[in-house]
Every structure is written in C-alpha cells, then in structure tokens.
Design an enzyme around this catalytic site. Structure first.
Site, PDB file in Angstrom:
ATOM      1  N   SER A   1      13.864  -4.043 -13.472  1.00  0.00           N
ATOM      2  CA  SER A   1      12.768  -4.984 -13.674  1.00  0.00           C
ATOM      3  C   SER A   1      12.182  -4.763 -15.060  1.00  0.00           C
ATOM      4  CB  SER A   1      11.676  -4.755 -12.613  1.00  0.00           C
ATOM      5  OG  SER A   1      10.474  -5.442 -12.937  1.00  0.00           O
TER       6      SER A   1
ATOM      7  N   TYR B   1       5.930   0.918  -8.038  1.00  0.00           N
ATOM      8  CA  TYR B   1       7.047  -0.003  -8.268  1.00  0.00           C
ATOM      9  C   TYR B   1       7.628   0.206  -9.653  1.00  0.00           C
ATOM     10  CZ  TYR B   1       9.586  -4.420  -8.735  1.00  0.00           C
ATOM     11  OH  TYR B   1      10.557  -5.374  -8.942  1.00  0.00           O
TER      12      TYR B   1
END
Length: 253
Positions: A144, A157
């Site tokens: 990501s 995350y």
C-alpha cells in the site's frame, strides 16, 4: 481472450472481491488457469463463476491465510488441481484501523498483523518451494502507499504494509538467481465496495480521498490488476524487489 499467460497457473488470494477479483478475472482473460482463494466462499465462487462465464478456467479453494495448515493445503490443492504454480498474487488483507497509536488495542493489532504480514509470509513460505522445484515463478504481494510513508490514525495497518515490502524485497534478493521474481504493488485509495461503504458513512472522507490523488479521482481495481499482470509477465523479466506505487500521483506530492 488473449494468451499472455497461456499455460500458466495463477493463484490469487483475497479473490472474492475488489482488487483480487479484478486480478483473477484479468489473469483468466489472458489465458491463465486461476485458483481463486478467500475466506468469503460466496464471493470467491462468484469470481470463479464470472471467469467461467467469460470462457476462462478457474477453481475456488477457501483459505484463511493466517493459518499455516490452511495455506499449506491451499498450495497442495492448487498444484494437485492444475499440476503447477507459476504465479502468485498474495492479496488477502484486512482494512485499516482508525485511531491514533496509543488508542489502539491488542486485538486490532493481532487481526491486522496476522492477515497482512503473517498471511503474506506463510503464502510465500509455501509457494516458493513449488516454484523452486519448477525452476521459477513470479510473486506479487499487495502492499500500500501506507507502506511507503507515514499514515496517521492507521499506524498498525501502515506497519503491516511496510512489513510486506520488507518481506518482498528480502525474498526477491534471496531467490533472484533461482528464477523467482518477487514484487509488490502499492495502491492508493481504490474504488471498491469496501470504500463505497465507508464513503456512505462519511461523505467528507470520500472527498478527502479523491483530493489526495493529483489525478483527481480514485483508482480502479482493474488498474491495479493491470500492474500485477505486468509484474508477473515476461515484460517485467528484469524487475524484482520493486514496491510499485499505483497511486494517481499521491506519493509524488
């Protein structure tokens, strides 16, 4: 249907929806035989049905990627079904938390790390021996843009995606001379069902998500799929250890 991946077998985890489903369909349209895996049985079978309706070949094998025995069985069943494993897109993951670091809880930490990090590590652990025996292969892991820098209110995350990039680069170097290429894609905000649900709950966040991309829009799952297919193709034969942003320019700002 084209044949860029004719004769190849591709495994896609997290294939029930979003980026995983789009990528599984794209591989099938390019001639690959596809193993779709997810904990969402209905969604995964739906992806397989869509591939079959378009003239492709696919099977669904359920798997929780945080479970070592389940991942081992997934790889064994994939090889038993199609005879080999040429490509793996390790895409299964869980969504962000929404709190500052000190306000986080252990349960959320474990949930995110178990799937996003342990899951990718387990998948590669069981995929790589098969590819070594075959003489090569291509792996792409979903990271990501949150793994490329700071991500306020989603530190767990972000840490998980930094870890995915670390696993990717380390494996790429370890197996470079064995014919196994390992790369990662780093999406920004993608227009998926998950995003739409979040946007419906808070329209302001949807506006902010669009604004973070210099191109002025969200990404599409199919655009991430195209990046994955490129990294798995012979066109990327000299590319390994890369964490490729597919982010509408957001990391360039």
């Amino acid at each position: 249907m084209t044949t860029r991946f004719s004769g190849k077998v591709a495994l896609v985890t997290g294939g029930a929806a979003g980026i995983g489903a789009a990528t599984a369909k794209a591989f099938a349209l390019e001639g690959a035989r596809v193993v779709v895996s997810d904990i969402d049985v209905q969604g995964g079978e739906g992806t397989v049905a869509a591939i079959a309706a378009a003239g492709g070949e696919a099977v669904f094998i359920p798997c929780d990627v945080s479970d070592n025995d389940a991942v081992s069985a997934l790889i064994e069943r994939s090889v038993a079904t199609w005879g080999r494993l040429d490509i793996a897109f390790n895409n299964a993951g869980v969504d962000i938390e929404k709190s500052k670091l000190a306000d986080g809880d252990v349960e959320t930490y474990d949930r995110i790390m178990d799937t996003n990090v342990r899951g990718v590590w387990l998948c590669m652990k069981h995929q790589i021996p098969v590819m070594l025996e075959q003489g090569g292969g291509a792996i792409v892991n979903t990271a990501s843009v949150a793994g490329l820098g700071a991500a306020p209110k989603m530190s767990i995350y972000s840490a998980s995606k930094h870890a995915v990039i670390g696993l990717t680069r380390s494996a790429a170097v370890e197996y470079a001379k064995k014919g196994i290429r390992v790369n990662a894609v780093c999406p920004a905000v993608i227009d998926t069902d998950m995003f739409r649900r979040a946007a419906a709950a808070d329209p302001r966040k949807a506006e902010m998500a669009v604004a973070m991309h210099p191109v002025g829009r969200l990404g599409q799952a199919e655009e991430i799929a195209e990046a994955v297919l490129y990294l798995c193709s012979d066109m990327a034969g000299f590319t390994t250890g890369v964490a490729l942003p597919v982010d509408g320019g957001s990391t360039a700002v």
